[in-house]
Write a protein that holds these residues in place. Structure first.
Motif, PDB file in Angstrom:
ATOM      1  N   GLU A 233       0.780  -1.114   0.053  1.00  5.11           N
ATOM      2  CA  GLU A 233      -0.319  -0.013  -0.016  1.00  5.11           C
ATOM      3  C   GLU A 233       1.023   1.350  -0.148  1.00  5.11           C
ATOM      4  OE1 GLU A 233      -3.353   1.284  -0.523  1.00  5.11           O
ATOM      5  OE2 GLU A 233      -3.056  -0.648  -0.315  1.00  5.11           O
ATOM      6  N   MET A 234       1.875   1.102   0.898  1.00  5.27           N
ATOM      7  CA  MET A 234       2.991   2.590   0.891  1.00  5.27           C
ATOM      8  C   MET A 234       3.495   2.801  -0.299  1.00  5.27           C
ATOM      9  SD  MET A 234       6.373   3.251   1.240  1.00  5.27           S
ATOM     10  CE  MET A 234       7.208   1.789   1.370  1.00  5.27           C
ATOM     11  N   LEU A 235       3.927   1.633  -1.276  1.00  2.00           N
ATOM     12  CA  LEU A 235       4.443   1.985  -2.535  1.00  2.00           C
ATOM     13  C   LEU A 235       3.767   2.298  -3.716  1.00  2.00           C
ATOM     14  CD1 LEU A 235       6.755  -1.468  -2.599  1.00  2.00           C
ATOM     15  CD2 LEU A 235       7.588   0.884  -2.158  1.00  2.00           C
ATOM     16  N   LYS A 236       2.416   2.182  -3.445  1.00  2.75           N
ATOM     17  CA  LYS A 236       1.431   2.833  -4.470  1.00  2.75           C
ATOM     18  C   LYS A 236       1.534   3.879  -4.892  1.00  2.75           C
ATOM     19  CE  LYS A 236      -2.724   0.283  -4.664  1.00  2.75           C
ATOM     20  NZ  LYS A 236      -4.146   0.072  -4.148  1.00  2.75           N
ATOM     21  N   GLY A 237       1.724   4.446  -6.159  1.00  2.13           N
ATOM     22  CA  GLY A 237       1.520   5.712  -6.426  1.00  2.13           C
ATOM     23  C   GLY A 237       3.127   6.575  -6.498  1.00  2.13           C
ATOM     24  N   GLN A 238       3.976   5.918  -5.676  1.00  2.00           N
ATOM     25  CA  GLN A 238       5.319   6.528  -5.386  1.00  2.00           C
ATOM     26  C   GLN A 238       6.213   6.473  -6.472  1.00  2.00           C
ATOM     27  OE1 GLN A 238       6.148   7.793  -2.221  1.00  2.00           O
ATOM     28  NE2 GLN A 238       4.359   7.280  -1.593  1.00  2.00           N
ATOM     29  N   LYS A 239       6.876   7.823  -6.489  1.00  2.00           N
ATOM     30  CA  LYS A 239       7.877   7.696  -7.693  1.00  2.00           C
ATOM     31  C   LYS A 239       9.199   6.941  -7.295  1.00  2.00           C
ATOM     32  CE  LYS A 239       9.008  11.792 -10.740  1.00  2.00           C
ATOM     33  NZ  LYS A 239       7.771  12.136 -11.512  1.00  2.00           N
ATOM     34  N   VAL A 240       9.848   6.678  -8.270  1.00  2.00           N
ATOM     35  CA  VAL A 240      11.128   6.000  -7.860  1.00  2.00           C
ATOM     36  C   VAL A 240      12.119   6.928  -7.459  1.00  2.00           C
ATOM     37  CG1 VAL A 240      12.823   4.448  -8.687  1.00  2.00           C
ATOM     38  CG2 VAL A 240      10.545   3.464  -9.093  1.00  2.00           C
ATOM     39  N   SER A 241      13.014   6.690  -6.151  1.00  2.00           N
ATOM     40  CA  SER A 241      13.847   7.577  -6.056  1.00  2.00           C
ATOM     41  C   SER A 241      15.026   6.892  -4.914  1.00  2.00           C
ATOM     42  CB  SER A 241      13.342   8.815  -5.048  1.00  2.00           C
ATOM     43  OG  SER A 241      12.784   8.634  -4.233  1.00  2.00           O
ATOM     44  N   ASP A 242      15.896   7.434  -4.412  1.00  2.00           N
ATOM     45  CA  ASP A 242      16.876   6.912  -3.413  1.00  2.00           C
ATOM     46  C   ASP A 242      15.976   6.779  -2.047  1.00  2.00           C
ATOM     47  OD1 ASP A 242      18.664   6.582  -5.146  1.00  2.00           O
ATOM     48  OD2 ASP A 242      19.901   8.145  -4.583  1.00  2.00           O
ATOM     49  N   GLN A 243      15.309   8.004  -2.049  1.00  2.00           N
ATOM     50  CA  GLN A 243      14.642   8.152  -0.683  1.00  2.00           C
ATOM     51  C   GLN A 243      13.553   6.897  -0.813  1.00  2.00           C
ATOM     52  OE1 GLN A 243      15.378  10.525  -2.610  1.00  2.00           O
ATOM     53  NE2 GLN A 243      15.274  12.566  -1.626  1.00  2.00           N
ATOM     54  N   LEU A 244      12.862   6.519  -1.660  1.00  2.00           N
ATOM     55  CA  LEU A 244      11.788   5.411  -1.526  1.00  2.00           C
ATOM     56  C   LEU A 244      12.550   4.332  -1.380  1.00  2.00           C
ATOM     57  CD1 LEU A 244       8.862   4.759  -1.952  1.00  2.00           C
ATOM     58  CD2 LEU A 244       9.529   3.976  -4.382  1.00  2.00           C
ATOM     59  N   THR A 245      13.955   4.022  -1.970  1.00  2.00           N
ATOM     60  CA  THR A 245      14.476   2.646  -1.476  1.00  2.00           C
ATOM     61  C   THR A 245      14.740   2.751   0.004  1.00  2.00           C
ATOM     62  OG1 THR A 245      15.725   3.328  -3.441  1.00  2.00           O
ATOM     63  CG2 THR A 245      16.558   1.227  -2.179  1.00  2.00           C
ATOM     64  N   GLU A 246      15.209   3.586   0.574  1.00  2.00           N
ATOM     65  CA  GLU A 246      15.319   3.967   2.144  1.00  2.00           C
ATOM     66  C   GLU A 246      14.272   3.491   2.978  1.00  2.00           C
ATOM     67  OE1 GLU A 246      18.134   3.935   3.973  1.00  2.00           O
ATOM     68  OE2 GLU A 246      19.067   4.128   1.889  1.00  2.00           O
ATOM     69  N   ARG A 247      13.087   3.959   2.358  1.00  2.28           N
ATOM     70  CA  ARG A 247      11.785   3.990   2.941  1.00  2.28           C
ATOM     71  C   ARG A 247      11.311   2.440   2.747  1.00  2.28           C
ATOM     72  NH1 ARG A 247       6.181   6.959   2.174  1.00  2.28           N
ATOM     73  NH2 ARG A 247       5.041   6.056   3.862  1.00  2.28           N
ATOM     74  N   LEU A 248      11.571   1.950   1.833  1.00  3.76           N
ATOM     75  CA  LEU A 248      11.235   0.360   1.779  1.00  3.76           C
ATOM     76  C   LEU A 248      12.182  -0.340   2.625  1.00  3.76           C
ATOM     77  CD1 LEU A 248       9.890  -2.165   0.082  1.00  3.76           C
ATOM     78  CD2 LEU A 248      12.057  -1.954  -1.458  1.00  3.76           C
ATOM     79  N   SER A 249      13.293  -0.148   2.658  1.00  2.00           N
ATOM     80  CA  SER A 249      14.317  -0.951   3.707  1.00  2.00           C
ATOM     81  C   SER A 249      13.730  -0.767   5.013  1.00  2.00           C
ATOM     82  CB  SER A 249      15.720  -0.651   3.405  1.00  2.00           C
ATOM     83  OG  SER A 249      16.027   0.571   3.564  1.00  2.00           O
ATOM     84  N   GLU A 250      13.532   0.544   5.376  1.00  2.00           N
ATOM     85  CA  GLU A 250      13.012   0.742   6.929  1.00  2.00           C
ATOM     86  C   GLU A 250      11.771  -0.108   7.200  1.00  2.00           C
ATOM     87  OE1 GLU A 250      14.664   2.133   9.375  1.00  2.00           O
ATOM     88  OE2 GLU A 250      16.505   2.747   8.138  1.00  2.00           O
ATOM     89  N   GLU A 251      10.779   0.159   6.174  1.00  2.00           N
ATOM     90  CA  GLU A 251       9.687  -0.450   6.352  1.00  2.00           C
ATOM     91  C   GLU A 251       9.766  -1.982   6.537  1.00  2.00           C
ATOM     92  OE1 GLU A 251       6.758   1.066   7.136  1.00  2.00           O
ATOM     93  OE2 GLU A 251       7.493   3.083   6.816  1.00  2.00           O
ATOM     94  N   LEU A 252      10.557  -2.851   5.563  1.00  2.00           N
ATOM     95  CA  LEU A 252      10.644  -4.217   5.716  1.00  2.00           C
ATOM     96  C   LEU A 252      11.325  -4.380   7.004  1.00  2.00           C
ATOM     97  CD1 LEU A 252      11.893  -4.957   2.062  1.00  2.00           C
ATOM     98  CD2 LEU A 252       9.707  -5.840   3.053  1.00  2.00           C
TER      99      LEU A 252
END
Ligand code: FAD
Length: 288
Positions: A233-252
């Protein structure tokens, strides 16, 4: 070792006849990479083994307009070499490439990986993010379909009855621009603590560099593989960026805290998953 009977059906009709003789103590054998070890270690003492390895009609990878179909005795090696799967399911190809050694990949099958139902089974979170279903045949000759997530009941425990067997797997090709990746930490030779699987599957809009929809699978961090729906749900509609990678790893990392609270491996896995998440995301973006 107690003696047991072995049946070697070579087609579906013979398989149905064999399943009629099955009891709660009987076992299916495909590649034998798990089952033969369990026999040697006397973890199981079956009365009957139904050896499916000669069933050539369950050895296929094909497609129609909407779906991809994989026969139950298709090996990891065949999966890695399939152009069709490279096109529609890179995550399954990448997961199969990481399985054991060449010998294991040559013998181990997709049906056996599901049937074994290990928490660390590499294809399991992959098949879940591909929204795959298994076709199950019973001793009456009837078939039913079951989503992979519903089959997994716990370590080495499936929802299959003793007179049922997986004969194939299918998953939708998906409408849109689906890309996927798999990353894994740890190997069979390493200690169990060092195992984590991350699978990403995303419908990617290349014009806006945005994730339209995402599916995230995790393996080896709980009793069975599972989908991280909150992160999807969090990833939906997100632009790909370094910040998104960081957020993905924190959320995982948070997801792991929820999955294995209090487990001795938690402090290690919570950190280790960040690296695996980075690798999975990098692989995903490289496939664009
Ligand atoms: C050295 C080594 C390394 C390994 N590394 C990995 C790894 O990296 N990743 C990984 O995921 N696995 C790994 N494995 C485990 C194993 O190779 C896989 O689980 C493989 O997919 C099992 O497939 P198989 O055909 O050999 O199954 P089998 O050993 O024949 O069967 C496994 C189980 O599934 C059941 N079964 C088999 N076929 C079916 C069917 N069609 N329908 C229903 N039930 C069925 C059997 O009754 C049995 O309980 C490794 C094993 C070894 C020995």
């Amino acid at each position: 070792m107690r003696s047991f009977d072995v049946l070697t059906p070579s087609n579906i009709l013979e398989l149905v006849q064999a399943l009629k003789k099955a009891t709660a103590n009987s076992k299916i054998l495909s590649g034998g990479t798990d089952l033969v070890i369990a026999l040697h270690e006397r973890r199981i003492e079956p009365d009957l083994i139904i050896d499916m390895s000669g069933m050539r009609e369950l050895d296929y990878i094909n497609e129609d307009n909407d779906n991809i179909y994989i026969g139950a005795i298709t090996t990891f090696t065949q999966i890695t070499e399939s152009q069709l799967l490279n096109k529609y399911a890179a995550c399954l190809v990448q997961a199969s490439e990481t399985v054991g050694s060449r010998q294991i990949r040559n013998r181990g099958t997709i049906g056996g990986n599901i049937g074994n139902c290990s928490p660390a089974g590499d294809t399991l979170p992959v098949l879940m993010v591909l929204e795959a279903a298994a076709t199950i045949l019973n001793s009456q000759g009837n078939t039913r379909e079951m989503p992979i997530g519903d089959i997994l009941k716990g370590p080495n425990r499936t929802a299959l009855n003793y007179d049922e067997v997986i004969i194939g797997v299918k998953f939708p090709k998906g409408k849109g621009n689906w890309i996927s990746s798999f990353a894994k930490l740890g190997s069979r030779t390493a200690v169990t603590i060092a195992k984590i699987n991350v699978v990403l599957n995303a419908d990617y809009d290349a014009d806006t560099k945005t994730i339209r929809s995402a599916r995230v699978g995790l393996g080896a961090v709980g009793k069975t593989a599972f989908r991280a729906l909150r992160i999807e749900e969090m990833l939906k509609g997100q632009k790909v960026s370094d910040q998104l990678t960081e957020r993905l790893s924190e959320e995982l990392s948070k997801e792991i805290e929820n999955a294995i609270p209090g487990r001795a491996s938690l402090p290690y896995k919570k950190e280790a998953i960040k690296g695996v998440a980075h690798e999975a995301f990098e692989k995903l973006l490289n496939s664009i």
